[in-house]
Motif scaffolding. Structure first.
Motif, PDB file in Angstrom:
ATOM      1  N   THR A 145     -58.122  74.433   1.489  1.00 12.41           N
ATOM      2  CA  THR A 145     -56.842  74.413   2.185  1.00 12.41           C
ATOM      3  C   THR A 145     -56.532  75.819   2.697  1.00 12.41           C
ATOM      4  N   PHE A 146     -56.066  75.898   3.952  1.00 13.63           N
ATOM      5  CA  PHE A 146     -55.742  77.180   4.574  1.00 13.63           C
ATOM      6  C   PHE A 146     -54.278  77.185   4.994  1.00 13.63           C
ATOM      7  N   ASP A 147     -53.718  78.380   4.980  1.00  9.98           N
ATOM      8  CA  ASP A 147     -52.380  78.567   5.525  1.00  9.98           C
ATOM      9  C   ASP A 147     -52.511  78.746   7.039  1.00  9.98           C
ATOM     10  N   ALA A 148     -51.871  77.894   7.810  1.00  4.32           N
ATOM     11  CA  ALA A 148     -52.023  77.913   9.264  1.00  4.32           C
ATOM     12  C   ALA A 148     -51.512  79.216   9.867  1.00  4.32           C
ATOM     13  N   ASN A 149     -50.453  79.786   9.300  1.00  2.86           N
ATOM     14  CA  ASN A 149     -49.909  81.023   9.850  1.00  2.86           C
ATOM     15  C   ASN A 149     -50.895  82.180   9.733  1.00  2.86           C
ATOM     16  N   SER A 150     -51.591  82.250   8.594  1.00  2.00           N
ATOM     17  CA  SER A 150     -52.551  83.338   8.409  1.00  2.00           C
ATOM     18  C   SER A 150     -53.874  83.060   9.107  1.00  2.00           C
ATOM     19  N   LEU A 151     -54.207  81.783   9.295  1.00  2.00           N
ATOM     20  CA  LEU A 151     -55.488  81.437   9.919  1.00  2.00           C
ATOM     21  C   LEU A 151     -55.422  81.555  11.435  1.00  2.00           C
ATOM     22  N   LEU A 152     -54.345  81.074  12.030  1.00  2.69           N
ATOM     23  CA  LEU A 152     -54.219  81.058  13.491  1.00  2.69           C
ATOM     24  C   LEU A 152     -53.399  82.262  13.946  1.00  2.69           C
ATOM     25  N   GLY A 153     -54.062  83.417  13.990  1.00  4.45           N
ATOM     26  CA  GLY A 153     -53.437  84.593  14.557  1.00  4.45           C
ATOM     27  C   GLY A 153     -53.499  84.565  16.068  1.00  4.45           C
ATOM     28  N   PRO A 154     -52.991  85.590  16.733  1.00  5.00           N
ATOM     29  CA  PRO A 154     -53.006  85.615  18.209  1.00  5.00           C
ATOM     30  C   PRO A 154     -54.407  85.519  18.793  1.00  5.00           C
ATOM     31  N   LEU A 155     -55.374  86.247  18.221  1.00  4.13           N
ATOM     32  CA  LEU A 155     -56.730  86.222  18.767  1.00  4.13           C
ATOM     33  C   LEU A 155     -57.378  84.853  18.584  1.00  4.13           C
ATOM     34  N   THR A 156     -57.241  84.268  17.403  1.00  4.63           N
ATOM     35  CA  THR A 156     -57.829  82.951  17.152  1.00  4.63           C
ATOM     36  C   THR A 156     -57.204  81.887  18.053  1.00  4.63           C
ATOM     37  N   ALA A 157     -55.877  81.923  18.167  1.00  4.75           N
ATOM     38  CA  ALA A 157     -55.202  80.950  19.028  1.00  4.75           C
ATOM     39  C   ALA A 157     -55.628  81.119  20.484  1.00  4.75           C
ATOM     40  N   ALA A 158     -55.802  82.363  20.920  1.00  4.45           N
ATOM     41  CA  ALA A 158     -56.216  82.605  22.305  1.00  4.45           C
ATOM     42  C   ALA A 158     -57.618  82.080  22.561  1.00  4.45           C
ATOM     43  N   VAL A 159     -58.545  82.339  21.652  1.00  2.40           N
ATOM     44  CA  VAL A 159     -59.926  81.886  21.835  1.00  2.40           C
ATOM     45  C   VAL A 159     -59.995  80.359  21.822  1.00  2.40           C
ATOM     46  N   ILE A 160     -59.254  79.718  20.912  1.00  2.00           N
ATOM     47  CA  ILE A 160     -59.267  78.253  20.856  1.00  2.00           C
ATOM     48  C   ILE A 160     -58.697  77.657  22.142  1.00  2.00           C
ATOM     49  N   GLY A 161     -57.540  78.160  22.557  1.00  2.00           N
ATOM     50  CA  GLY A 161     -56.923  77.619  23.767  1.00  2.00           C
ATOM     51  C   GLY A 161     -57.763  77.830  25.008  1.00  2.00           C
ATOM     52  N   LEU A 162     -58.304  79.036  25.175  1.00  2.00           N
ATOM     53  CA  LEU A 162     -59.137  79.313  26.336  1.00  2.00           C
ATOM     54  C   LEU A 162     -60.430  78.508  26.305  1.00  2.00           C
ATOM     55  N   THR A 163     -61.020  78.351  25.120  1.00  2.00           N
ATOM     56  CA  THR A 163     -62.289  77.624  25.011  1.00  2.00           C
ATOM     57  C   THR A 163     -62.122  76.152  25.361  1.00  2.00           C
ATOM     58  N   LEU A 164     -61.105  75.512  24.813  1.00  2.00           N
ATOM     59  CA  LEU A 164     -60.907  74.092  25.090  1.00  2.00           C
ATOM     60  C   LEU A 164     -60.592  73.857  26.572  1.00  2.00           C
TER      61      LEU A 164
END
Length: 302
Positions: A145-164
């Motif tokens: 189990t992961f905490d979404a706030n700590s897992l999805l930082g700005p860089l991770t959210a940017a890479v996921i959004g741009l990739t999809l």
């Protein structure tokens, strides 16, 4: 009486003068272009409000250099992931399974329809929808189990959004390239005993790349420029680094010029690499003379 043509009286070919066709419209158009270019250059370099000394001062500033690194890193990572996922989605879309084809079509429709900025904001705020993320058996026990706030930082959210978002476009580009190869060539290769993997990598893919590479280069340039949208989620890319600087010294226009020049430089380098790759692929489409001779020898021997 009919006149007899005297061939000796005709001028020699070496003495013939080539008369250039007069094109007054083209001359006028060229003059207009030169005039506007001169006006633009004069305005840019004589207007003191451009503050070129400030542009030169901040052109290699350390925060801007780090922002360029972030933009290039996101572009490279996003395109790498999008190429892999886009190939999978394209093959699913072209497959014989209707379920897989429908799922791929739905993926492309969803992520091409939603604007990139909306996707970035959605992934950045995903913790509001899913406070915790977990890995495990569906409707069963959860192992991690992961905490979404700590897992999805700005860089991770940017890479996921741009990739999809990019995967949906890359999948269509790859699919169009694969469909451009005539089916008869694949059938002929299968008749010669080649396996499906050999047919794909030796027959289909080399020809499809000629169709895929030009729009893929344009897509890469569009992706580089789209990374500027991550400034809305406070990720220190090139544009956001510039914004941080001019928010303190109020030199808005000179620093925006710095960002524009860097984007043009990077885009120019990508364009040159794309052109070299296109010429290389174009040379490989021609059959060398030694291979043609070898084929003829085989035909005669048979």
């Amino acid at each position: 009486m009919s006149k007899v043509l005297n061939l000796d009286a005709l001028p020699e070919p070496s003495r013939l003068k080539r008369v250039k066709r007069r094109r007054p419209g083209l001359l006028v158009a060229n003059a207009v272009v030169v005039l506007f270019a001169a006006m633009a250059v004069t305005t840019i370099f004589t207007n003191p409000r451009f503050e070129w000394d400030t542009v030169g001062k901040y052109f290699f500033e350390i925060r801007i250099m780090k922002g360029i690194g972030v933009s290039l890193g996101m572009t490279a990572a996003t395109m790498a992931f999008a190429l892999v996922l886009g190939t999978v989605v394209a093959l699913m879309r072209m497959g014989s399974s209707r379920l897989m084809s429908a799922a791929a079509g739905m993926f492309i429709w969803v992520f091409r329809s939603i604007p990139m900025l909306v996707q970035l904001l959605f992934w950045y705020n995903l913790a509001a929808l899913f406070p915790t993320l977990s890995l495990g058996i569906p409707w069963g026990p959860q192992f991690i189990t992961f905490d979404a706030n700590s897992l999805l930082g700005p860089l991770t959210a940017a890479v996921i959004g741009l990739t999809l978002h990019e995967t949906a476009y890359v999948a269509e580009l790859i699919r169009s390239g694969l469909l451009s190869v005539p089916e008869g060539q694949q059938q002929a290769a299968a008749a010669l005993g080649l396996t499906p993997t050999q047919i794909f990598f030796r027959i289909t893919l080399p020809q499809a790349l000629r169709v895929i590479v030009p729009p893929m280069g344009n897509e890469l340039i569009s992706l580089l420029k789209a990374t500027s949208l991550v400034s809305v989620i406070s990720l220190a890319d090139l544009l956001y680094s510039v914004q941080l600087i001019y928010s303190k010294n109020f030199q808005t226009v000179p620093l925006l010029i710095v960002a524009a020049i860097w984007y043009m430089i990077i885009t120019g380098v990508i364009t040159l690499l794309q052109q070299r790759l296109e010429r290389r692929l174009g040379r490989h489409t021609l059959i060398p003379a030694e291979k043609v001779t070898k084929v003829k020898r085989i035909e005669h021997s048979v």
